[in-house]
Enzyme design. Structure first.
Site, PDB file in Angstrom:
ATOM      1  N   TYR A   1     -12.474 -15.173   1.806  1.00  0.00           N
ATOM      2  CA  TYR A   1     -11.492 -14.139   2.128  1.00  0.00           C
ATOM      3  C   TYR A   1     -11.053 -14.244   3.592  1.00  0.00           C
ATOM      4  O   TYR A   1     -11.905 -14.338   4.477  1.00  0.00           O
ATOM      5  CB  TYR A   1     -12.091 -12.748   1.866  1.00  0.00           C
TER       6      TYR A   1
ATOM      7  N   TYR B   1      -3.156 -12.710   2.075  1.00  0.00           N
ATOM      8  CA  TYR B   1      -2.817 -12.320   0.695  1.00  0.00           C
ATOM      9  C   TYR B   1      -1.597 -13.071   0.167  1.00  0.00           C
ATOM     10  O   TYR B   1      -1.725 -13.979  -0.656  1.00  0.00           O
ATOM     11  CB  TYR B   1      -2.542 -10.811   0.627  1.00  0.00           C
TER      12      TYR B   1
ATOM     13  N   LYS C   1       0.812  -1.209   0.000  1.00  0.00           N
ATOM     14  CA  LYS C   1       0.000   0.000   0.000  1.00  0.00           C
ATOM     15  C   LYS C   1       0.855   1.273   0.000  1.00  0.00           C
ATOM     16  O   LYS C   1       0.377   2.330  -0.410  1.00  0.00           O
ATOM     17  CB  LYS C   1      -0.988  -0.003   1.169  1.00  0.00           C
TER      18      LYS C   1
END
Ligand SMILES: *Cc1c(COP(=O)(O)O)cnc(C)c1O
Length: 332
Positions: A264, A290, A50
């Protein structure tokens, strides 16, 4: 592409390393050479992808005169941790809206990123049920803060708009330059594919540079069809922003959805295996949500001989290791 025309804060301190992983490659049978682009080592609290996106998003926020940042994510969001971290650095207030995608999963006492939200002095946390309209929730919070005299700026989930994705166009350019300097031929790149800004940006950068390196995204939540549509839409909008000529090829976007598991952020056996294997062969930490699932995808593709023998495969390590500490039971 001339990315110098876009405002950015300068959060990077040079290229992140590209590392050979000989022991990991050997443990996978030795037919494919795995390399890792270490974006887990980017600056910002505990690193991760990010930072490249926020480098551009925060510049836009400051240009617009913001004094407050609002963003959203899941209860253990790395994106929220890094947005808070860079807000602290810039002297801005930061408010988080957390989506409880797995019912009952928000625990204010929990470890990992959630602990870091508190440690870095988050201004407020609003928890909303899974499936909520996150933009609507953030807009409602922005209205409230505006009424109190603040100047809020909303960064979407994962900073996955065209502004944020530009950070990963830059990452593709950086990677190609590094590979040139290293004299290293890469045959395939594997990236995690979540809110899509990372995958979309890399595809745009590789296409824009005519790199001829296929990019595979490994999904962490959606089906193949849904994720490919999401990535392609953002990639085309980003391509337009950064000035690519012609329409971006739909074939440039490929996703695999076989490694999501039950959903998820829910651990899978193959994620646990991949996280342990990389930790024990190379001393590199992945994350459970992830990069661990994305690496499980790479491992499976290697074992299925998806990559021809002798291939050099580059894995983009997007970070996320603080979340490991909220998942201790899965690894014991
Ligand atoms: C957000 C995130 C991703 C996914 O990137 P997107 O741009 O949202 O697709 C991958 N890995 C980690 C550790 C992340 O925090």
């Amino acid at each position: 592409m001339n990315l110098a025309i876009f405002p950015r804060r300068g959060y990077l301190q040079g290229p992140t390393p590209i590392e050979a992983c000989p022991a990991f490659s050997k443990a996978l049978g030795g037919k494919v050479n795995v390399y890792i682009k270490r974006d887990d080592l980017l600056p910002g609290c505990a690193g991760g992808n990010k930072t490249r996106k926020l480098d551009f998003c925060m510049a836009d926020a400051l240009e617009q005169g913001a004094d407050t940042i609002i963003t959203c994510g899941a209860v253990q969001s790395n994106h929220c941790r890094l947005t808070l971290s860079w807000s602290v650095k810039e002297g801005l207030d930061c408010h988080l809206v957390l989506e409880e995608r797995v019912k009952g999963s928000y625990d204010p006492e929990s470890s990992g990123n959630n602990f870091l939200f508190q440690l870095m002095g988050v201004k407020s946390i609003t928890v909303v049920p899974g499936g909520s309209n996150m933009l609507g929730e953030m807009q409602a919070l922005a209205d409230k803060l505006r009424a109190e005299g603040r100047k809020p700026y909303i960064i979407p989930g994962g900073a996955s708009n065209t502004i944020g994705a530009t950070g990963y166009v830059a990452c593709a350019q950086e990677t190609l330059e590094q590979l040139f300097e290293m004299g290293l031929r890469i045959d395939h790149m594997v990236v995690p594919s979540g809110s899509a800004g990372t995958h979309a940006g890399i595809v745009v950068g590789m296409e824009g540079c005519n790199a001829n390196i296929p990019v595979s995204g490994i999904n962490v939540s959606r089906t193949k069809a849904d994720q490919e549509a999401l990535v392609l839409k953002l990639a085309r909008a980003t391509a337009e922003r950064v000035g690519l000529r012609g329409e971006l090829r739909a074939e440039a976007v490929t996703c695999f959805d076989g490694y999501v598991g039950p959903g998820y952020s829910i651990p899978t056996d193959s994620m646990v295996e991949a996280v342990k294997l990389l930790a024990r062969t190379e001393g590199i930490l992945l994350d459970p949500v992830y990069s661990g699932k994305a690496m499980a995808g790479l491992v499976d593709l290697v074992r299925k001989e998806y990559f021809p023998e002798g291939s050099n495969v580059l894995f983009l390590h997007t970070g996320g290791s603080p979340a490991l500490y909220a998942y201790l039971k899965s690894f014991r």
